[in-house]
Design a protein around this motif. Structure first.
Motif, PDB file in Angstrom:
ATOM      1  N   VAL A 231       0.847  -1.198   0.000  1.00 44.52           N
ATOM      2  CA  VAL A 231       0.000   0.000   0.000  1.00 44.52           C
ATOM      3  C   VAL A 231       0.882   1.248   0.000  1.00 44.52           C
ATOM      4  N   ASN A 232       0.694   2.133  -0.987  1.00 46.54           N
ATOM      5  CA  ASN A 232       1.456   3.385  -0.999  1.00 46.54           C
ATOM      6  C   ASN A 232       0.577   4.611  -0.744  1.00 46.54           C
ATOM      7  N   GLU A 233      -0.717   4.375  -0.576  1.00 48.85           N
ATOM      8  CA  GLU A 233      -1.645   5.416  -0.121  1.00 48.85           C
ATOM      9  C   GLU A 233      -2.604   4.767   0.864  1.00 48.85           C
ATOM     10  N   LEU A 234      -2.546   5.191   2.116  1.00 51.57           N
ATOM     11  CA  LEU A 234      -3.422   4.632   3.141  1.00 51.57           C
ATOM     12  C   LEU A 234      -4.371   5.715   3.637  1.00 51.57           C
ATOM     13  N   VAL A 235      -5.660   5.389   3.675  1.00 55.74           N
ATOM     14  CA  VAL A 235      -6.659   6.302   4.221  1.00 55.74           C
ATOM     15  C   VAL A 235      -7.499   5.540   5.238  1.00 55.74           C
ATOM     16  N   ILE A 236      -7.605   6.085   6.443  1.00 59.72           N
ATOM     17  CA  ILE A 236      -8.403   5.473   7.505  1.00 59.72           C
ATOM     18  C   ILE A 236      -9.680   6.291   7.666  1.00 59.72           C
ATOM     19  N   LEU A 237     -10.817   5.724   7.254  1.00 58.52           N
ATOM     20  CA  LEU A 237     -12.105   6.377   7.393  1.00 58.52           C
ATOM     21  C   LEU A 237     -12.656   6.114   8.795  1.00 58.52           C
ATOM     22  N   PRO A 238     -13.579   6.953   9.281  1.00 59.31           N
ATOM     23  CA  PRO A 238     -14.041   6.831  10.670  1.00 59.31           C
ATOM     24  C   PRO A 238     -14.800   5.554  10.986  1.00 59.31           C
ATOM     25  N   ASP A 239     -15.544   4.997  10.027  1.00 56.72           N
ATOM     26  CA  ASP A 239     -16.339   3.801  10.293  1.00 56.72           C
ATOM     27  C   ASP A 239     -16.521   3.023   8.992  1.00 56.72           C
ATOM     28  N   ILE A 240     -17.119   1.848   9.112  1.00 55.98           N
ATOM     29  CA  ILE A 240     -17.217   0.945   7.973  1.00 55.98           C
ATOM     30  C   ILE A 240     -18.082   1.543   6.868  1.00 55.98           C
ATOM     31  N   GLU A 241     -19.143   2.283   7.239  1.00 48.75           N
ATOM     32  CA  GLU A 241     -20.035   2.850   6.231  1.00 48.75           C
ATOM     33  C   GLU A 241     -19.335   3.899   5.383  1.00 48.75           C
ATOM     34  N   LYS A 242     -18.541   4.756   6.001  1.00 50.47           N
ATOM     35  CA  LYS A 242     -17.821   5.779   5.237  1.00 50.47           C
ATOM     36  C   LYS A 242     -16.685   5.145   4.438  1.00 50.47           C
ATOM     37  N   ARG A 243     -16.132   4.072   4.953  1.00 45.03           N
ATOM     38  CA  ARG A 243     -15.123   3.334   4.182  1.00 45.03           C
ATOM     39  C   ARG A 243     -15.740   2.750   2.917  1.00 45.03           C
ATOM     40  N   LEU A 244     -16.912   2.119   3.051  1.00 45.41           N
ATOM     41  CA  LEU A 244     -17.568   1.535   1.889  1.00 45.41           C
ATOM     42  C   LEU A 244     -17.972   2.611   0.884  1.00 45.41           C
ATOM     43  N   GLU A 245     -18.451   3.747   1.374  1.00 43.35           N
ATOM     44  CA  GLU A 245     -18.799   4.825   0.452  1.00 43.35           C
ATOM     45  C   GLU A 245     -17.555   5.340  -0.267  1.00 43.35           C
ATOM     46  N   ALA A 246     -16.439   5.425   0.439  1.00 50.46           N
ATOM     47  CA  ALA A 246     -15.199   5.872  -0.198  1.00 50.46           C
ATOM     48  C   ALA A 246     -14.811   4.935  -1.342  1.00 50.46           C
ATOM     49  N   PHE A 247     -14.973   3.619  -1.148  1.00 53.15           N
ATOM     50  CA  PHE A 247     -14.667   2.660  -2.206  1.00 53.15           C
ATOM     51  C   PHE A 247     -15.446   2.980  -3.484  1.00 53.15           C
TER      52      PHE A 247
END
Length: 457
Positions: A231-247
């Motif tokens: 991984v050369n770009e890591l982003v930690i979203l606050p929760d699983i829902e915002k992570r899935l939306e980011a995808f």
């Protein structure tokens, strides 16, 4: 976990947060020493623990009870002091470069973002407000690249897949890389690592400099699945829902490899979005693929989707077995359609604004025993809302399997109870039993799986 060497170290930023004002440094220091500290410490420990065979956050935390991390202010910005850090993160006393970058990405996303929220108004009561917040987090992490042609392929799949399935994910990643496509995954091991590993080789063959290996995670996941070093770009979203939306906002196509409850959650999330009437004409390629030995797995998943969400949902994806080059060609053609659509509708290449995401998919789901028992698993609702409730059921199972809070809830109150109509519960129970029989709930080598749930019709 066996006892490992522990190291004390002092680090300055690299990859993120290199240039800060003194006021920003003070804000970081204040925020990082309060209630957010425990979260940052947990994520930092997971990043430093990359390479561990454990996917149990509770075990990792208990193995390093004396690990500590402090934020210090200095004239040039900030400095991190690590106490009793895992020795595997260092080579001859120097921290591995990728680990160092990800450590400061965690600082940026957890501490800096929290600091920003305390001084800005975020509208969590509207769908658009939540989407704007996801956009803000991704932009702050420098993930959004305006003007770049669509080529980001999201790869989902299990962290504990078998060796044959893992090799297959590398072959698919290799074919994607040969066609100049970038990779985005949940950044952990297994199907999240394989496509990135395959793409690094093909990018080198094609002399592609600056290939992107984007990892999107959230605190509860990163503590259980440490980021892989590619991984050369890591982003930690606050929760699983915002992570899935980011995808789905940054991706231009999605490939799903074999997995378990977490992979089923991701599939149901995306199918629920695609089934929304507002997204009927929006192109977004979705391919399910694996080696020949995984064909029964995809057949079971396909039958489950048909039994619960119906034939129309099954038409939203293609299943391709044991043909990596065809997967890459189909994905490339699908992304070409995405590019044409966004040009015609003046939508951004770097963020999918036109995709309608219902609030059912955006608000965080807390997998308590009460909430799991209250899920609305019935046909008396629109199909995309049923998908949202099914997604939450699998999210709770993931929490009970690998997340620290979920594991502790199961230990204290026993398994979750999942209730619903017989015609939904029966295929759900059959799919979960198949996951257990195929060892898709835990890492290989673990003791016999103890279900964290009971399915009740």
């Amino acid at each position: 976990m066996t006892t490992r060497e522990k190291i004390n170290a002092s680090l300055s930023p690299r990859g993120s947060l290199e240039t800060l004002s003194q006021r920003e440094v003070q804000q970081l220091k204040e925020t990082g020493s309060g209630s957010v500290y425990g979260l940052f410490r947990q994520c930092a420990l997971a990043i430093l623990n990359t390479g561990s065979d454990s996917d149990n956050a509770k075990t990792i935390l208990e193995t390093y009870p004396d690990f500590d991390i402090h934020i210090h202010q200095q004239d040039r910005g900030i400095r991190l002091e690590l106490v009793n850090a895992p020795g595997d993160a260092f080579v001859d006393g120097e921290m591995i470069a990728s680990t160092r970058e990800m450590l400061f990405s965690a600082l940026r996303d957890i501490v800096f973002t929290q600091s920003e929220l305390e001084h800005k108004r975020v509208d969590f009561d509207s769908s658009q407000g939540i989407t704007d917040y996801v956009f803000h987090l991704l932009r702050n992490a420098r993930t959004l690249r305006p003007g770049v042609e669509p080529k980001m392929v999201v790869c989902w799949g299990g962290h504990s897949i078998n060796r044959e399935e893992y090799k297959y994910t590398k072959r698919v990643g290799h074919e994607l890389g040969l066609r100049g496509l970038d990779i985005c995954t949940g950044c952990g091991p297994g199907a999240m690592k394989g496509p990135m590993k395959g793409a690094t080789i093909s990018h080198a063959k094609q002399r592609i400099v600056g290939g992107r290996y984007l990892g999107l995670t959230e605190p509860g996941i990163i503590a259980a699945e440490a980021p892989n070093p590619i991984v050369n770009e890591l982003v930690i979203l606050p929760d699983i829902e915002k992570r899935l939306e980011a995808f789905v906002r940054v991706g231009h196509g999605i490939i799903i490899f074999p997995g378990g409850a977490g992979t089923a959650e991701e599939l149901l999330y995306f199918l629920g979005i695609l089934m929304h009437p507002d997204n009927k004409s929006l192109p977004f390629p979705l391919i399910l693929t694996g080696p020949e030995s995984s064909a029964p797995y995809f057949q079971q998943l396909h039958e489950f989707v048909g039994a619960t969400l119906g034939y129309e949902a099954q038409q939203k994806y293609k299943i391709i077995i044991d043909d990596p080059s065809m997967v890459a060609r189909e994905m490339g053609q699908g992304i070409n359609e995405v590019t044409r659509f966004r040009r015609e509708h003046n939508d951004a290449f770097h963020f999918n604004w036109l995709l309608k995401i219902d609030e059912h998919f955006q608000h965080p789901f807390d997998p308590t025993h009460e909430n799991m028992a209250s899920l609305k698993l019935t046909r008396q609702q629109p199909v995309h809302e049923l998908a949202a409730h099914l997604r939450r059921a699998f999210s709770g199972i993931v929490a009970g399997n690998v997340k620290d809070q979920g594991i502790r809830l199961i230990e204290e109150h026993g398994p979750y109870e999942i209730r619903g109509d017989q015609e939904i519960m029966q295929p759900l129970d059959q799919l979960l039993q198949a996951f257990v029989a195929q060892h898709r709930m835990k890492l290989p080598g673990d003791t016999a799986y103890e279900p964290c749930y009971r399915v009740i019709a």
